[in-house]
Design a protein around this motif. Sequence first.
Motif, PDB file in Angstrom:
ATOM      1  N   ASP A 297       0.818  -1.277  -0.015  1.00 44.35           N
ATOM      2  CA  ASP A 297       0.111  -0.090  -0.031  1.00 44.35           C
ATOM      3  C   ASP A 297       0.802   1.305  -0.153  1.00 44.35           C
ATOM      4  OD1 ASP A 297      -2.459  -1.460   0.095  1.00 44.35           O
ATOM      5  OD2 ASP A 297      -2.395  -1.372   2.357  1.00 44.35           O
ATOM      6  N   SER A 298       1.998   1.267   0.891  1.00 38.09           N
ATOM      7  CA  SER A 298       2.706   2.435   0.998  1.00 38.09           C
ATOM      8  C   SER A 298       3.931   2.455  -0.297  1.00 38.09           C
ATOM      9  CB  SER A 298       3.640   2.432   2.273  1.00 38.09           C
ATOM     10  OG  SER A 298       2.991   2.329   3.243  1.00 38.09           O
ATOM     11  N   PHE A 299       4.216   1.424  -0.944  1.00 42.74           N
ATOM     12  CA  PHE A 299       5.182   1.014  -2.098  1.00 42.74           C
ATOM     13  C   PHE A 299       4.202   1.828  -3.253  1.00 42.74           C
ATOM     14  CE2 PHE A 299       7.660  -0.861  -4.902  1.00 42.74           C
ATOM     15  CZ  PHE A 299       8.868  -0.849  -4.501  1.00 42.74           C
ATOM     16  N   LYS A 300       3.095   1.275  -3.461  1.00 41.39           N
ATOM     17  CA  LYS A 300       2.404   2.017  -4.604  1.00 41.39           C
ATOM     18  C   LYS A 300       2.446   3.601  -4.574  1.00 41.39           C
ATOM     19  CE  LYS A 300      -0.346  -2.227  -5.102  1.00 41.39           C
ATOM     20  NZ  LYS A 300      -1.890  -2.981  -5.182  1.00 41.39           N
ATOM     21  N   ASN A 301       2.319   4.284  -3.633  1.00 42.90           N
ATOM     22  CA  ASN A 301       2.072   5.647  -3.273  1.00 42.90           C
ATOM     23  C   ASN A 301       3.647   6.199  -3.614  1.00 42.90           C
ATOM     24  OD1 ASN A 301      -0.665   5.242  -2.708  1.00 42.90           O
ATOM     25  ND2 ASN A 301      -0.214   5.293  -0.653  1.00 42.90           N
ATOM     26  N   MET A 302       4.603   5.421  -3.710  1.00 37.40           N
ATOM     27  CA  MET A 302       5.890   6.260  -4.042  1.00 37.40           C
ATOM     28  C   MET A 302       5.978   6.626  -5.522  1.00 37.40           C
ATOM     29  SD  MET A 302       8.252   3.851  -1.861  1.00 37.40           S
ATOM     30  CE  MET A 302       8.186   3.765  -0.086  1.00 37.40           C
ATOM     31  N   LYS A 303       6.641   7.806  -5.704  1.00 39.76           N
ATOM     32  CA  LYS A 303       6.399   8.465  -7.232  1.00 39.76           C
ATOM     33  C   LYS A 303       7.274   7.574  -7.913  1.00 39.76           C
ATOM     34  CE  LYS A 303       5.549  13.069  -5.451  1.00 39.76           C
ATOM     35  NZ  LYS A 303       5.852  14.571  -5.588  1.00 39.76           N
ATOM     36  N   VAL A 304       8.532   7.534  -7.573  1.00 37.32           N
ATOM     37  CA  VAL A 304       9.533   6.763  -8.560  1.00 37.32           C
ATOM     38  C   VAL A 304       9.232   5.086  -8.280  1.00 37.32           C
ATOM     39  CG1 VAL A 304      11.857   6.344  -9.346  1.00 37.32           C
ATOM     40  CG2 VAL A 304      11.067   8.708  -8.662  1.00 37.32           C
ATOM     41  N   LEU A 305       9.488   4.420  -7.137  1.00 34.56           N
ATOM     42  CA  LEU A 305       9.429   3.123  -6.997  1.00 34.56           C
ATOM     43  C   LEU A 305       8.100   2.657  -6.910  1.00 34.56           C
ATOM     44  CD1 LEU A 305      11.980   2.979  -3.594  1.00 34.56           C
ATOM     45  CD2 LEU A 305      12.247   2.412  -5.905  1.00 34.56           C
ATOM     46  N   GLY A 306       7.067   3.462  -7.135  1.00 38.42           N
ATOM     47  CA  GLY A 306       5.582   2.960  -7.116  1.00 38.42           C
ATOM     48  C   GLY A 306       5.458   2.380  -8.422  1.00 38.42           C
ATOM     49  N   ARG A 307       6.227   2.640  -9.581  1.00 31.83           N
ATOM     50  CA  ARG A 307       6.124   2.038 -10.978  1.00 31.83           C
ATOM     51  C   ARG A 307       6.689   0.527 -10.761  1.00 31.83           C
ATOM     52  NH1 ARG A 307       9.114   6.905 -14.455  1.00 31.83           N
ATOM     53  NH2 ARG A 307       7.736   8.576 -14.079  1.00 31.83           N
ATOM     54  N   LEU A 308       7.481   0.235  -9.995  1.00 33.57           N
ATOM     55  CA  LEU A 308       7.892  -1.177  -9.655  1.00 33.57           C
ATOM     56  C   LEU A 308       6.933  -2.077  -8.843  1.00 33.57           C
ATOM     57  CD1 LEU A 308      11.620  -0.636  -9.077  1.00 33.57           C
ATOM     58  CD2 LEU A 308      10.485  -0.995 -11.208  1.00 33.57           C
ATOM     59  N   ALA A 309       5.797  -1.344  -8.312  1.00 35.34           N
ATOM     60  CA  ALA A 309       4.957  -2.005  -7.482  1.00 35.34           C
ATOM     61  C   ALA A 309       4.230  -3.520  -8.347  1.00 35.34           C
ATOM     62  CB  ALA A 309       3.630  -1.200  -7.040  1.00 35.34           C
ATOM     63  N   PRO A 310       3.915  -3.221  -9.322  1.00 36.59           N
ATOM     64  CA  PRO A 310       3.218  -4.523  -9.977  1.00 36.59           C
ATOM     65  C   PRO A 310       4.322  -5.661  -9.938  1.00 36.59           C
ATOM     66  CG  PRO A 310       2.663  -2.436 -11.366  1.00 36.59           C
ATOM     67  CD  PRO A 310       3.702  -2.100 -10.344  1.00 36.59           C
ATOM     68  N   TRP A 311       5.537  -5.294 -10.531  1.00 40.46           N
ATOM     69  CA  TRP A 311       6.709  -6.333 -10.208  1.00 40.46           C
ATOM     70  C   TRP A 311       6.768  -6.964  -8.803  1.00 40.46           C
ATOM     71  CZ3 TRP A 311      11.547  -6.603  -8.199  1.00 40.46           C
ATOM     72  CH2 TRP A 311      12.341  -7.364  -8.480  1.00 40.46           C
ATOM     73  N   VAL A 312       6.906  -6.073  -7.916  1.00 40.98           N
ATOM     74  CA  VAL A 312       7.388  -6.448  -6.593  1.00 40.98           C
ATOM     75  C   VAL A 312       6.122  -7.081  -5.949  1.00 40.98           C
ATOM     76  CG1 VAL A 312       7.509  -5.504  -4.123  1.00 40.98           C
ATOM     77  CG2 VAL A 312       8.884  -4.339  -6.171  1.00 40.98           C
ATOM     78  N   GLU A 313       4.741  -6.684  -6.218  1.00 33.66           N
ATOM     79  CA  GLU A 313       3.722  -7.571  -5.567  1.00 33.66           C
ATOM     80  C   GLU A 313       3.589  -9.003  -6.457  1.00 33.66           C
ATOM     81  OE1 GLU A 313      -0.958  -6.753  -4.852  1.00 33.66           O
ATOM     82  OE2 GLU A 313       0.005  -5.696  -6.503  1.00 33.66           O
ATOM     83  N   GLN A 314       4.030  -9.153  -7.506  1.00 34.79           N
ATOM     84  CA  GLN A 314       4.327 -10.397  -8.026  1.00 34.79           C
ATOM     85  C   GLN A 314       5.125 -11.226  -7.665  1.00 34.79           C
ATOM     86  OE1 GLN A 314       4.984 -10.459 -12.180  1.00 34.79           O
ATOM     87  NE2 GLN A 314       5.041 -12.591 -12.424  1.00 34.79           N
ATOM     88  N   TYR A 315       6.175 -10.796  -7.376  1.00 40.55           N
ATOM     89  CA  TYR A 315       7.307 -11.778  -6.863  1.00 40.55           C
ATOM     90  C   TYR A 315       6.858 -11.907  -5.299  1.00 40.55           C
ATOM     91  CZ  TYR A 315      10.090 -11.921 -11.042  1.00 40.55           C
ATOM     92  OH  TYR A 315      10.405 -12.248 -12.188  1.00 40.55           O
TER      93      TYR A 315
END
Length: 251
Positions: A149-167
């Motif tokens: 939830d916090s990761f998705k709200n990050m401006k830059v790292l938020g773009r990696l959220a789908p990849w991080v959530e998948q793994y």
Amino acid sequence: QEHPGAAAKAGASLAAMSINLSSGAQGSAPGPGAAAGGSGFGANFAQAAMNDPTVQAHMKEAAYTQAQQGYEVAKQGAAVAVSELHKYVQEGPAGISILCFLGGMATTIVGFIQLINISGAIASPFSYVLNAYLCLFGIVTFLLEADMDSFKNMKVLGRLAPWVEQYQMEVFNRAKVLTELRGRGFYYIFVGSLAISQCMFCLDFLIGVWNLLMGVLCLMLSFGINPAEHMKAQVGAADQGIPLHNNGYGP
């Protein structure tokens, strides 16, 4: 604190030695070795000063004062660190999850730094392979403890959220034991024991101690012990594998 009497005595002793050495130097006939004699004079003067009991006592007192000041600074820094750590522990599983996340990031960074040193693979192949494992374990910890939830709200790292959530879901599905506090506790103790065996008082040692501490905290919570209050408490379903912020720490 300096003692004026001791400083005055030390100064008087140095002045007396200087006069004696200067008189000896003036009485000798100058020659081609005058430059060498000058350097010899300086060496003799320094040696005489170091052998003087008053100067030695003054130097010991100054060194003791500096050591005492350094101890006080280190003591204050340790108190601040313990206070900050206690704040996170007081938050329960959610706070400990943040500490574990930070430990995973540190483990990954330290392992990666040592992996890019290719010469280490030749000089010490066993340590190089172990650092590769530590880097991998750090990434697994990152995936375990990442709050999506916090990761998705990050401006830059938020773009990696789908990849991080998948793994992250891959880790949860393939290593279900790590979705429980007790399983994570033993996992962090294992990672810490690997890191701490690398060396003494180095980066690997520090991250090893941190992972061991996180493992102990997770085990305490899994057995219903509140680390912040040092007393037994029921943690509910903390060890039942029910996610907290999708990271397996509770409801």
